[in-house]
Design a protein around this motif. Structure first.
Motif, PDB file in Angstrom:
ATOM      1  N   GLN A  94       0.814  -1.215   0.000  1.00 43.95           N
ATOM      2  CA  GLN A  94       0.000   0.000   0.000  1.00 43.95           C
ATOM      3  C   GLN A  94       0.851   1.271   0.000  1.00 43.95           C
ATOM      4  N   GLY A  95       2.140   1.140   0.286  1.00 44.42           N
ATOM      5  CA  GLY A  95       3.017   2.309   0.303  1.00 44.42           C
ATOM      6  C   GLY A  95       3.955   2.301   1.496  1.00 44.42           C
ATOM      7  N   LYS A  96       4.828   3.282   1.525  1.00 42.50           N
ATOM      8  CA  LYS A  96       5.827   3.386   2.589  1.00 42.50           C
ATOM      9  C   LYS A  96       5.171   3.648   3.941  1.00 42.50           C
ATOM     10  N   ASN A  97       5.467   2.778   4.906  1.00 41.83           N
ATOM     11  CA  ASN A  97       5.022   2.867   6.306  1.00 41.83           C
ATOM     12  C   ASN A  97       3.516   2.739   6.500  1.00 41.83           C
ATOM     13  N   VAL A  98       2.779   2.340   5.470  1.00 42.35           N
ATOM     14  CA  VAL A  98       1.328   2.160   5.612  1.00 42.35           C
ATOM     15  C   VAL A  98       1.065   0.967   6.535  1.00 42.35           C
ATOM     16  N   GLY A  99       0.281   1.189   7.581  1.00 42.03           N
ATOM     17  CA  GLY A  99      -0.020   0.150   8.557  1.00 42.03           C
ATOM     18  C   GLY A  99       0.971   0.089   9.706  1.00 42.03           C
ATOM     19  N   TRP A 100       1.953   0.959   9.687  1.00 42.52           N
ATOM     20  CA  TRP A 100       2.953   1.053  10.754  1.00 42.52           C
ATOM     21  C   TRP A 100       2.762   2.385  11.470  1.00 42.52           C
ATOM     22  N   ASP A 101       3.209   2.449  12.726  1.00 46.61           N
ATOM     23  CA  ASP A 101       3.057   3.650  13.542  1.00 46.61           C
ATOM     24  C   ASP A 101       4.429   4.210  13.901  1.00 46.61           C
ATOM     25  N   GLU A 102       4.550   5.527  13.916  1.00 47.47           N
ATOM     26  CA  GLU A 102       5.833   6.158  14.214  1.00 47.47           C
ATOM     27  C   GLU A 102       5.884   6.580  15.684  1.00 47.47           C
ATOM     28  N   TYR A 103       6.960   6.146  16.362  1.00 47.65           N
ATOM     29  CA  TYR A 103       7.213   6.517  17.754  1.00 47.65           C
ATOM     30  C   TYR A 103       8.706   6.773  17.918  1.00 47.65           C
ATOM     31  N   ASP A 104       9.059   7.435  19.005  1.00 51.78           N
ATOM     32  CA  ASP A 104      10.463   7.739  19.275  1.00 51.78           C
ATOM     33  C   ASP A 104      11.235   6.543  19.818  1.00 51.78           C
ATOM     34  N   SER A 105      10.517   5.563  20.420  1.00 51.97           N
ATOM     35  CA  SER A 105      11.202   4.421  21.015  1.00 51.97           C
ATOM     36  C   SER A 105      10.264   3.222  21.100  1.00 51.97           C
ATOM     37  N   LEU A 106      10.849   2.065  21.314  1.00 58.49           N
ATOM     38  CA  LEU A 106      10.079   0.834  21.494  1.00 58.49           C
ATOM     39  C   LEU A 106       9.191   0.943  22.736  1.00 58.49           C
ATOM     40  N   GLU A 107       9.713   1.534  23.787  1.00 54.50           N
ATOM     41  CA  GLU A 107       8.938   1.695  25.019  1.00 54.50           C
ATOM     42  C   GLU A 107       7.707   2.570  24.783  1.00 54.50           C
ATOM     43  N   GLN A 108       7.893   3.629  23.996  1.00 54.42           N
ATOM     44  CA  GLN A 108       6.777   4.513  23.674  1.00 54.42           C
ATOM     45  C   GLN A 108       5.721   3.761  22.854  1.00 54.42           C
ATOM     46  N   ALA A 109       6.164   2.936  21.918  1.00 54.19           N
ATOM     47  CA  ALA A 109       5.235   2.135  21.109  1.00 54.19           C
ATOM     48  C   ALA A 109       4.462   1.168  21.997  1.00 54.19           C
ATOM     49  N   ALA A 110       5.153   0.477  22.892  1.00 48.78           N
ATOM     50  CA  ALA A 110       4.493  -0.481  23.785  1.00 48.78           C
ATOM     51  C   ALA A 110       3.438   0.211  24.630  1.00 48.78           C
ATOM     52  N   ASN A 111       3.765   1.378  25.165  1.00 46.14           N
ATOM     53  CA  ASN A 111       2.790   2.131  25.960  1.00 46.14           C
ATOM     54  C   ASN A 111       1.588   2.536  25.122  1.00 46.14           C
ATOM     55  N   ALA A 112       1.831   3.003  23.907  1.00 46.97           N
ATOM     56  CA  ALA A 112       0.740   3.423  23.030  1.00 46.97           C
ATOM     57  C   ALA A 112      -0.162   2.243  22.664  1.00 46.97           C
ATOM     58  N   TYR A 113       0.430   1.073  22.502  1.00 46.56           N
ATOM     59  CA  TYR A 113      -0.346  -0.127  22.167  1.00 46.56           C
ATOM     60  C   TYR A 113      -1.000  -0.755  23.396  1.00 46.56           C
ATOM     61  N   GLY A 114      -0.697  -0.260  24.584  1.00 51.82           N
ATOM     62  CA  GLY A 114      -1.258  -0.824  25.810  1.00 51.82           C
ATOM     63  C   GLY A 114      -0.655  -2.173  26.150  1.00 51.82           C
ATOM     64  N   LEU A 115       0.629  -2.350  25.818  1.00 45.34           N
ATOM     65  CA  LEU A 115       1.302  -3.623  26.047  1.00 45.34           C
ATOM     66  C   LEU A 115       2.366  -3.492  27.130  1.00 45.34           C
ATOM     67  N   LYS A 116       2.568  -4.595  27.844  1.00 40.54           N
ATOM     68  CA  LYS A 116       3.583  -4.656  28.896  1.00 40.54           C
ATOM     69  C   LYS A 116       4.583  -5.740  28.531  1.00 40.54           C
ATOM     70  N   TYR A 117       5.863  -5.436  28.693  1.00 38.56           N
ATOM     71  CA  TYR A 117       6.905  -6.424  28.421  1.00 38.56           C
ATOM     72  C   TYR A 117       6.810  -7.545  29.440  1.00 38.56           C
TER      73      TYR A 117
END
Length: 65
Positions: free
Chosen positions: A33-56
Motif C-alpha cells: 500500500q506504500g511506505k510505512n502504511v499500517g505502521w506507527d511512528e514513535y520515538d522508542s520501542l517503550e513509547q510504542a508499547a505504551n501506546a499499544y497498551g502492552l507490557k513487556y
C-alpha cells in the motif's frame, strides 16, 4: 522509527486481556500500500508499547535436559 504489533502466542508483550504480542521495529517499512502504511511512528520501542497498551512480559523458556 516505525512500529507494528502482531499477535503471537509466544510474543514478549502482553495486553490487558492476557493476549501475547510482538512489536516489530524498522526504520522504514515498504508495504504493497506504500511506505510505512499500517505502521506507527514513535520515538522508542517503550513509547510504542505504551501506546499499544502492552507490557513487556517475555515467555519463560523451560530448558529441561
Amino acid at each position: 522509527m516505525v512500529y507494528k504489533k502482531i499477535q503471537n502466542e509466544q510474543g514478549s508483550y502482553i495486553d490487558a486481556e492476557q493476549v501475547r504480542w510482538d512489536i516489530l521495529e524498522a526504520h522504514e517499512a515498504y508495504t504493497p500500500q506504500g511506505k510505512n502504511v499500517g505502521w506507527d511512528e514513535y520515538d522508542s520501542l517503550e513509547q510504542a508499547a505504551n501506546a499499544y497498551g502492552l507490557k513487556y512480559d517475555p515467555v519463560e523458556v523451560n530448558n529441561a535436559d
